[in-house]
Design a protein around this motif. Structure first.
Motif, PDB file in Angstrom:
ATOM      1  N   PHE A 155    -103.625 -89.208 -81.103  1.00  0.00           N
ATOM      2  CA  PHE A 155    -105.576 -88.150 -81.451  1.00  0.00           C
ATOM      3  C   PHE A 155    -106.049 -88.520 -80.498  1.00  0.00           C
ATOM      4  O   PHE A 155    -106.911 -88.210 -79.995  1.00  0.00           O
ATOM      5  CB  PHE A 155    -105.971 -88.167 -83.014  1.00  0.00           C
ATOM      6  CG  PHE A 155    -104.582 -87.114 -83.733  1.00  0.00           C
ATOM      7  CD1 PHE A 155    -103.302 -86.672 -83.668  1.00  0.00           C
ATOM      8  CD2 PHE A 155    -104.661 -87.020 -85.248  1.00  0.00           C
ATOM      9  CE1 PHE A 155    -102.127 -86.194 -83.980  1.00  0.00           C
ATOM     10  CE2 PHE A 155    -103.328 -87.090 -86.093  1.00  0.00           C
ATOM     11  CZ  PHE A 155    -102.467 -86.270 -85.293  1.00  0.00           C
ATOM     12  N   PHE A 173    -111.415 -81.099 -80.413  1.00  0.00           N
ATOM     13  CA  PHE A 173    -110.124 -81.498 -80.657  1.00  0.00           C
ATOM     14  C   PHE A 173    -110.309 -80.844 -82.086  1.00  0.00           C
ATOM     15  O   PHE A 173    -109.813 -80.037 -82.617  1.00  0.00           O
ATOM     16  CB  PHE A 173    -110.295 -83.155 -80.555  1.00  0.00           C
ATOM     17  CG  PHE A 173    -109.098 -82.955 -81.494  1.00  0.00           C
ATOM     18  CD1 PHE A 173    -107.657 -83.896 -80.635  1.00  0.00           C
ATOM     19  CD2 PHE A 173    -108.766 -82.851 -82.255  1.00  0.00           C
ATOM     20  CE1 PHE A 173    -106.508 -83.613 -80.722  1.00  0.00           C
ATOM     21  CE2 PHE A 173    -107.844 -83.679 -83.077  1.00  0.00           C
ATOM     22  CZ  PHE A 173    -106.466 -84.382 -82.476  1.00  0.00           C
ATOM     23  N   TRP A 174    -111.081 -81.314 -82.325  1.00  0.00           N
ATOM     24  CA  TRP A 174    -111.111 -80.689 -84.122  1.00  0.00           C
ATOM     25  C   TRP A 174    -111.818 -79.139 -84.098  1.00  0.00           C
ATOM     26  O   TRP A 174    -111.305 -79.202 -85.447  1.00  0.00           O
ATOM     27  CB  TRP A 174    -112.408 -81.596 -84.433  1.00  0.00           C
ATOM     28  CG  TRP A 174    -112.106 -83.014 -84.995  1.00  0.00           C
ATOM     29  CD1 TRP A 174    -112.185 -84.185 -84.434  1.00  0.00           C
ATOM     30  CD2 TRP A 174    -110.223 -83.432 -85.577  1.00  0.00           C
ATOM     31  NE1 TRP A 174    -111.148 -85.437 -84.416  1.00  0.00           N
ATOM     32  CE2 TRP A 174    -110.363 -84.260 -85.640  1.00  0.00           C
ATOM     33  CE3 TRP A 174    -109.885 -82.356 -86.635  1.00  0.00           C
ATOM     34  CZ2 TRP A 174    -109.266 -85.852 -86.546  1.00  0.00           C
ATOM     35  CZ3 TRP A 174    -108.976 -83.280 -87.132  1.00  0.00           C
ATOM     36  CH2 TRP A 174    -108.716 -84.443 -87.558  1.00  0.00           C
ATOM     37  N   SER A 216    -111.428 -76.774 -81.699  1.00  0.00           N
ATOM     38  CA  SER A 216    -109.818 -76.587 -81.556  1.00  0.00           C
ATOM     39  C   SER A 216    -108.725 -75.948 -83.292  1.00  0.00           C
ATOM     40  O   SER A 216    -108.568 -75.413 -82.752  1.00  0.00           O
ATOM     41  CB  SER A 216    -109.116 -76.927 -80.157  1.00  0.00           C
ATOM     42  OG  SER A 216    -109.980 -76.339 -79.665  1.00  0.00           O
ATOM     43  N   LEU A 217    -108.893 -76.976 -83.070  1.00  0.00           N
ATOM     44  CA  LEU A 217    -107.436 -77.424 -84.880  1.00  0.00           C
ATOM     45  C   LEU A 217    -107.921 -77.004 -85.667  1.00  0.00           C
ATOM     46  O   LEU A 217    -107.174 -76.163 -86.401  1.00  0.00           O
ATOM     47  CB  LEU A 217    -107.995 -79.227 -84.920  1.00  0.00           C
ATOM     48  CG  LEU A 217    -106.173 -79.213 -85.545  1.00  0.00           C
ATOM     49  CD1 LEU A 217    -105.134 -78.749 -85.240  1.00  0.00           C
ATOM     50  CD2 LEU A 217    -106.263 -81.096 -86.064  1.00  0.00           C
ATOM     51  N   LYS A 219    -105.718 -73.246 -87.189  1.00  0.00           N
ATOM     52  CA  LYS A 219    -105.375 -73.320 -88.964  1.00  0.00           C
ATOM     53  C   LYS A 219    -106.148 -72.379 -90.014  1.00  0.00           C
ATOM     54  O   LYS A 219    -105.566 -71.909 -90.974  1.00  0.00           O
ATOM     55  CB  LYS A 219    -105.434 -75.009 -89.114  1.00  0.00           C
ATOM     56  CG  LYS A 219    -104.619 -75.498 -88.948  1.00  0.00           C
ATOM     57  CD  LYS A 219    -105.107 -77.237 -89.417  1.00  0.00           C
ATOM     58  CE  LYS A 219    -103.984 -78.017 -89.194  1.00  0.00           C
ATOM     59  NZ  LYS A 219    -104.483 -79.594 -89.389  1.00  0.00           N
ATOM     60  N   GLU A 229    -100.159 -76.280 -90.916  1.00  0.00           N
ATOM     61  CA  GLU A 229    -100.661 -77.455 -91.140  1.00  0.00           C
ATOM     62  C   GLU A 229    -100.069 -77.992 -89.687  1.00  0.00           C
ATOM     63  O   GLU A 229    -100.770 -78.563 -88.354  1.00  0.00           O
ATOM     64  CB  GLU A 229    -100.586 -78.451 -92.528  1.00  0.00           C
ATOM     65  CG  GLU A 229    -101.547 -78.264 -93.014  1.00  0.00           C
ATOM     66  CD  GLU A 229    -102.633 -78.322 -92.582  1.00  0.00           C
ATOM     67  OE1 GLU A 229    -103.419 -79.094 -92.045  1.00  0.00           O
ATOM     68  OE2 GLU A 229    -103.715 -77.401 -93.229  1.00  0.00           O
ATOM     69  N   GLY A 258    -100.288 -76.872 -86.593  1.00  0.00           N
ATOM     70  CA  GLY A 258    -101.354 -77.289 -85.275  1.00  0.00           C
ATOM     71  C   GLY A 258    -101.408 -77.922 -85.123  1.00  0.00           C
ATOM     72  O   GLY A 258    -101.685 -78.261 -83.342  1.00  0.00           O
ATOM     73  N   TRP A 259    -100.210 -79.715 -85.424  1.00  0.00           N
ATOM     74  CA  TRP A 259    -100.228 -80.057 -84.415  1.00  0.00           C
ATOM     75  C   TRP A 259     -99.538 -80.727 -83.314  1.00  0.00           C
ATOM     76  O   TRP A 259     -99.532 -81.514 -82.429  1.00  0.00           O
ATOM     77  CB  TRP A 259     -99.754 -81.313 -85.738  1.00  0.00           C
ATOM     78  CG  TRP A 259    -101.194 -82.020 -87.040  1.00  0.00           C
ATOM     79  CD1 TRP A 259    -100.685 -81.320 -88.208  1.00  0.00           C
ATOM     80  CD2 TRP A 259    -101.527 -82.551 -85.992  1.00  0.00           C
ATOM     81  NE1 TRP A 259    -101.940 -81.751 -88.559  1.00  0.00           N
ATOM     82  CE2 TRP A 259    -102.750 -82.658 -87.518  1.00  0.00           C
ATOM     83  CE3 TRP A 259    -102.439 -83.302 -85.252  1.00  0.00           C
ATOM     84  CZ2 TRP A 259    -104.249 -83.308 -87.963  1.00  0.00           C
ATOM     85  CZ3 TRP A 259    -104.022 -83.065 -85.380  1.00  0.00           C
ATOM     86  CH2 TRP A 259    -104.463 -83.326 -87.206  1.00  0.00           C
ATOM     87  N   VAL A 302    -101.608 -79.299 -80.595  1.00  0.00           N
ATOM     88  CA  VAL A 302    -102.220 -81.063 -80.644  1.00  0.00           C
ATOM     89  C   VAL A 302    -100.528 -81.795 -79.550  1.00  0.00           C
ATOM     90  O   VAL A 302    -101.523 -81.811 -78.019  1.00  0.00           O
ATOM     91  CB  VAL A 302    -102.250 -81.844 -81.657  1.00  0.00           C
ATOM     92  CG1 VAL A 302    -102.974 -82.719 -81.023  1.00  0.00           C
ATOM     93  CG2 VAL A 302    -103.514 -80.771 -81.881  1.00  0.00           C
ATOM     94  N   THR A 340    -100.414 -79.676 -75.980  1.00  0.00           N
ATOM     95  CA  THR A 340    -101.971 -79.702 -74.859  1.00  0.00           C
ATOM     96  C   THR A 340    -101.917 -80.898 -74.342  1.00  0.00           C
ATOM     97  O   THR A 340    -102.625 -81.160 -73.163  1.00  0.00           O
ATOM     98  CB  THR A 340    -103.326 -79.764 -75.961  1.00  0.00           C
ATOM     99  OG1 THR A 340    -102.994 -78.567 -77.141  1.00  0.00           O
ATOM    100  CG2 THR A 340    -104.046 -79.916 -75.770  1.00  0.00           C
TER     101      THR A 340
END
Length: 328
Positions: free
Chosen positions: A245, A268-269, A271-272, A276, A294, A297-298, A301, A304
């Motif tokens: 991350f 990052f946070w 958008s995450l 979610k 959850e 969402g990863w 990431v 991305t």
């Protein structure tokens, strides 16, 4: 769908303690990779050592300033022990060694032989080491609302943690800005581009790499302290995924830039949280359960990060000529 609540939650991630902690960790990694070209894949290990050093010292009755010094010293010693045998390695060989070293730290932390010291896999409860930090707050007890954002002044996830966390981020950005314009920083950039050329000029490349590794690791340890203040010290929460991350954040914002890690952490946070929150509200449980959302969402990431490396490896603020490695 309650868009007002979703947008408040998403906007709150902009200045959340976790966002500040990851920005600080990415700044430390930027010293390693962006300035020096060190492929450190174990930044989470420095964060975990900082968290353990701070928590264990506080539980033992040490004052706040001493606990912070212990945390930073643990990271510095770890950087020295890690760098002495490994800094002659380059590229992916260094990456393999550093990720293994971080895993060693995590596995030692969760070892049952150290249960009395580290809490093993259960970790250390936040209430056991937060008192000295909360007592240092200049604010009275209670809550404070700033527009739609209302948090405690001193407890976990408080305004006090936010002020300290983002204050450290600002100081770290200033430090990197000054270093990038100093003779020391110019030598690091030279090492990143061609360490043999720097060595031919009479510079001790090994010593400069060691200094960079220790400095970035100490910044990572400070990030570890901020990260665990709103929560518990749990070794598995600072494992390999955390390092990935941090790398995503650094590459997103732009390596070898001053504000790239900060921008990357915020994007990052935010958008995450947005992904979610929208999926929890809009996707029926018959299609995707909460735990699946959850995981999805990863997955986003990971995709991305892949797209970043392929189409814009320099990141949002970065310059492609500043890249330490050729990702083509």
């Amino acid at each position: 769908m309650d868009w007002s609540r979703i947008l408040v939650n998403v906007a709150g991630e902009i200045f959340a303690p976790t966002t500040a902690a990851y920005a600080l960790a990415a700044i430390g990694l930027n010293v390693h990779f962006g300035l020096t070209g060190l492929l450190n894949m174990g930044q989470a290990g420095f964060m975990l050592l900082g968290a353990y050093g701070f928590a264990i010292s506080t539980i033992a009755g040490w004052p706040l300033w001493a606990a912070v010094l212990v945390a930073l010293a643990c990271a510095a010693v770890f950087g020295l022990l890690l760098g002495i045998p490994t800094l002659k390695l380059r590229g992916d060989y260094l990456a393999i060694v550093t990720i293994a070293a971080a895993e060693i730290v995590r596995l030692i932390g969760r070892s049952t032989a150290l249960t009395d010291l580290t809490g093993a896999s259960s970790g250390l409860r936040g209430n056991s080491y937060k008192d000295t930090f909360q007592d240092a707050s200049p604010f009275p007890d209670g809550t404070f609302a700033l527009g739609p954002f209302e948090y405690s002044l001193n407890a976990s996830n408080s305004w006090w943690i936010r002020l300290v966390g983002w204050g450290l981020v600002a100081l770290a950005c200033l430090l990197v800005w000054l270093l990038m314009r100093s003779p020391w920083g110019r030598v690091l950039k030279g090492i990143r581009e061609d360490e043999d050329a720097v060595r031919s000029l009479g510079k001790n490349v090994y010593s400069y790499k060691m200094q960079s590794l220790v400095l970035g690791g100490v910044i990572g340890a400070a990030a570890g302290i901020i990260y665990v203040l709103p929560r518990a010290v749990q070794p598995d929460s600072m494992g390999r995924p955390m390092t990935f991350f941090i790398w995503t954040i650094l590459l997103l914002g732009g390596a070898a830039t001053v504000f790239g890690p900060v921008l990357g952490s915020i994007i990052f946070w935010v958008s995450l949280m947005l992904i979610k929150s929208v999926m929890r509200e809009g996707v029926p449980t018959s299609i995707m359960r909460t735990e699946q959302i959850e995981q999805f969402g990863w997955i986003i990431v990971g995709v991305t990060l892949m797209l970043l490396v392929i189409f814009r490896p320099q990141g949002i603020l970065g310059d492609k000529k500043e890249l330490a490695i050729d990702v083509r």
